[in-house]
Design a protein around this motif. Sequence first.
Motif, short mmCIF file in Angstrom:
data_model
loop_
_atom_site.label_atom_id
_atom_site.label_comp_id
_atom_site.label_asym_id
_atom_site.label_seq_id
_atom_site.Cartn_x
_atom_site.Cartn_y
_atom_site.Cartn_z
N GLU A 8 0.89 -1.02 0.29
CA GLU A 8 0.43 0.16 0.36
C GLU A 8 0.85 0.88 0.14
OE1 GLU A 8 -2.56 -0.31 3.13
OE2 GLU A 8 -3.88 -2.00 2.55
N HIS B 285 3.92 1.69 -1.37
CA HIS B 285 4.03 2.05 -2.70
C HIS B 285 3.64 1.89 -3.14
CE1 HIS B 285 6.67 0.46 -5.98
NE2 HIS B 285 5.96 0.29 -5.96
N GLN B 286 1.83 2.19 -3.42
CA GLN B 286 1.10 2.13 -4.21
C GLN B 286 0.51 3.95 -3.83
OE1 GLN B 286 -0.41 0.44 -7.18
NE2 GLN B 286 0.39 -1.14 -6.53
N ASP B 287 0.84 3.72 -2.73
CA ASP B 287 0.88 5.57 -2.81
C ASP B 287 1.79 6.19 -3.17
OD1 ASP B 287 -2.41 4.89 -1.11
OD2 ASP B 287 -0.94 5.03 1.16
N GLN B 288 3.31 6.19 -2.72
CA GLN B 288 4.21 6.88 -3.68
C GLN B 288 4.10 6.61 -5.22
OE1 GLN B 288 7.71 4.47 -2.55
NE2 GLN B 288 8.24 5.22 -0.27
N ILE B 289 3.42 5.95 -5.89
CA ILE B 289 3.54 5.53 -7.61
C ILE B 289 2.24 6.59 -7.16
CG2 ILE B 289 2.40 4.12 -8.56
CD1 ILE B 289 3.40 1.94 -8.37
N SER B 290 1.23 6.80 -6.86
CA SER B 290 0.44 7.71 -7.31
C SER B 290 0.70 8.93 -7.10
CB SER B 290 -0.82 7.34 -6.03
OG SER B 290 -1.08 7.61 -4.78
N GLN B 291 1.32 9.13 -6.03
CA GLN B 291 2.18 10.64 -5.63
C GLN B 291 2.60 11.07 -6.61
OE1 GLN B 291 3.62 10.49 -2.25
NE2 GLN B 291 2.02 10.94 -0.94
N GLU B 292 3.46 10.26 -7.18
CA GLU B 292 4.15 10.53 -8.42
C GLU B 292 3.57 10.99 -9.78
OE1 GLU B 292 7.66 7.40 -9.00
OE2 GLU B 292 7.87 7.68 -6.85
N ARG B 293 2.73 10.52 -9.99
CA ARG B 293 1.78 10.59 -11.27
C ARG B 293 1.21 11.61 -10.95
NH1 ARG B 293 -0.79 4.67 -12.01
NH2 ARG B 293 0.96 3.47 -12.74
N ALA B 294 0.96 12.41 -10.13
CA ALA B 294 -0.40 13.69 -9.77
C ALA B 294 1.06 14.84 -9.80
CB ALA B 294 -1.09 13.49 -7.90
#
Length: 117
Positions: free
Chosen positions: A106, A108-117
Amino acid sequence: MRWRFRQISDLSWTGHRAIPVALIALVVTWTSVGLSFSFPRQWFLLTNMVATLITFFLLLLLQHSQNRDVKALHTKLDELIRSSEAGNHWIAAEKKDTDAIEDMREQHQDQISQERA
């Protein structure tokens, strides 16, 4: 005992294409001998016992091979993580409990979504 089992699991003939042909020949021979003796009751008991033992041995053999392959894969992944710029907290993640792995995923998923935003 352990090294003998490993030697057996490392044999290349265990996955050879001639094995099914040999097993079919064995079944045909076994059936023809059974027909010649008109299938006594002990014949079925022996057949069931041998089939169960062979199935159990093959199950252990496959599980051993799979465990060895997974350990090698984890070792390779750990080395890739260690040599890259990835976070070292992922090393040996397979040894952690399920909740810790889920928390890491989770995060890791949060870090990915922050990088995309």
